[in-house]
Design a protein around this motif. Structure first.
Motif, PDB file in Angstrom:
ATOM      1  N   GLN A   1     -37.283  23.794 -27.165  1.00  0.00           N
ATOM      2  CA  GLN A   1     -37.211  24.699 -27.999  1.00  0.00           C
ATOM      3  C   GLN A   1     -38.386  25.711 -28.965  1.00  0.00           C
ATOM      4  OE1 GLN A   1     -34.353  27.894 -27.348  1.00  0.00           O
ATOM      5  NE2 GLN A   1     -33.310  26.428 -25.485  1.00  0.00           N
TER       6      GLN A   1
ATOM      7  N   THR B   1     -37.774  30.943 -20.659  1.00  0.00           N
ATOM      8  CA  THR B   1     -38.672  30.712 -21.443  1.00  0.00           C
ATOM      9  C   THR B   1     -39.595  32.013 -21.190  1.00  0.00           C
ATOM     10  OG1 THR B   1     -39.050  28.167 -22.094  1.00  0.00           O
ATOM     11  CG2 THR B   1     -41.053  28.972 -22.257  1.00  0.00           C
TER      12      THR B   1
ATOM     13  N   ARG C   1     -42.411  24.744 -28.763  1.00  0.00           N
ATOM     14  CA  ARG C   1     -42.639  26.089 -28.232  1.00  0.00           C
ATOM     15  C   ARG C   1     -43.060  27.428 -28.865  1.00  0.00           C
ATOM     16  NH1 ARG C   1     -43.733  24.551 -23.210  1.00  0.00           N
ATOM     17  NH2 ARG C   1     -43.143  23.081 -21.485  1.00  0.00           N
TER      18      ARG C   1
ATOM     19  N   LEU D   1     -40.587  23.026 -17.850  1.00  0.00           N
ATOM     20  CA  LEU D   1     -39.779  24.433 -18.773  1.00  0.00           C
ATOM     21  C   LEU D   1     -38.282  24.868 -19.591  1.00  0.00           C
ATOM     22  CD1 LEU D   1     -42.084  27.648 -18.222  1.00  0.00           C
ATOM     23  CD2 LEU D   1     -43.065  25.889 -20.021  1.00  0.00           C
TER      24      LEU D   1
END
Length: 259
Positions: free
Chosen positions: A23, A220, A26, A216
């Protein structure tokens, strides 16, 4: 010793830690070229054993977001988004040149693209796709489901629904590789000249199943895109239901100012 800000989800501790690191990548907290904190730093941060951190890093590496360099540790990969030029990505000249849209866009961004075909065959038309195609819900259509990779990481899924009456006499559309220019080129080869492509986009969190398929973290952001391919005769000959990892695409539109 405590966990980093942002919280983690449920599951084994190493999975929680891996999920948080992914996370952070991203979200841009860890940027391309940044070093992932060392094992000792992560042990201190999370208050766990080195074995737990090593298991977590196996999961992080499996995400495709980092690369490990001998003697240096793990580094966040440089993954510039694919520029999704919706205004001209389906130009006839590209199809005639044998270029499918996704592969052409990925090449322009300097990425290595791959398409994995998951299913080709008859399917009962889902309600939304059937309505867009102008056929009864549950009527048999041809479904083509693909998973798209960018530099080895899954970034997009797409399922095309095509009316059976249109495709039954086009054998290339039942093949894994329909030939240069993709399915749109084959449809035009058989007289279905395209007039326009209409796209509807919605941003939303990924479901658990979608997150698994696209590697993912749950929740997300993804972009759900539905495209209708309309011919000069006024027929919708394909509905493409696409789910895209939001951080992997930039959408660009050209909007004419005249009427």
């Amino acid at each position: 010793m405590g966990t980093a800000a942002g919280g983690v989800g449920s599951g084994p501790r190493y999975v929680q830690i891996a999920d948080e690191i992914v996370q952070q990548i991203r979200a841009g907290v860890l940027k391309a070229g940044d070093m992932v904190p060392s094992e000792s730093e992560l042990v201190d941060r999370y208050g766990v054993s080195g074995g737990t951190i090593r298991k977590a890093m196996v999961e992080v590496r499996a995400s495709g977001l980092v690369e490990t360099r001998h003697g240096k540790g793990s580094i966040v990969k440089n993954r510039p988004p694919v520029r999704h030029r919706s205004s001209d990505r389906f130009r006839r000249s590209l199809r005639q040149g044998g270029k499918a849209a996704y592969l052409a866009e990925s090449a322009q961004s300097g990425a290595t693209a791959k398409v994995s075909v998951l299913y080709i065959g008859p399917m009962e038309a889902p309600e939304d796709a059937a309505a867009r195609l102008g056929v009864p819900a549950g009527e048999q259509v041809l479904a083509r489901r693909r998973l798209y990779f960018r530099d080895g990481t899954p970034v997009e899924t797409a399922t095309s629904y095509l009316p059976w009456g249109v495709v039954k006499d086009i054998p290339e559309l039942f093949a894994e590789n329909p030939g240069g220019g993709g399915i749109y080129a084959r449809l035009e080869d058989h007289g279905h000249e395209f007039a326009e492509f209409v796209e509807t986009l919605q941003a939303r969190p990924a479901s658990k199943a979608e997150a698994v398929e696209l590697a993912l973290s749950p929740g997300t952001p993804v972009v759900h895109l539905i495209r209708e391919a309309r011919t000069a005769a006024g027929l919708v000959v394909e509905v493409c239901d696409t789910l895209m990892a939001a951080d992997q695409f930039v959408f660009e539109y050209r909007i004419p100012a005249d009427s």
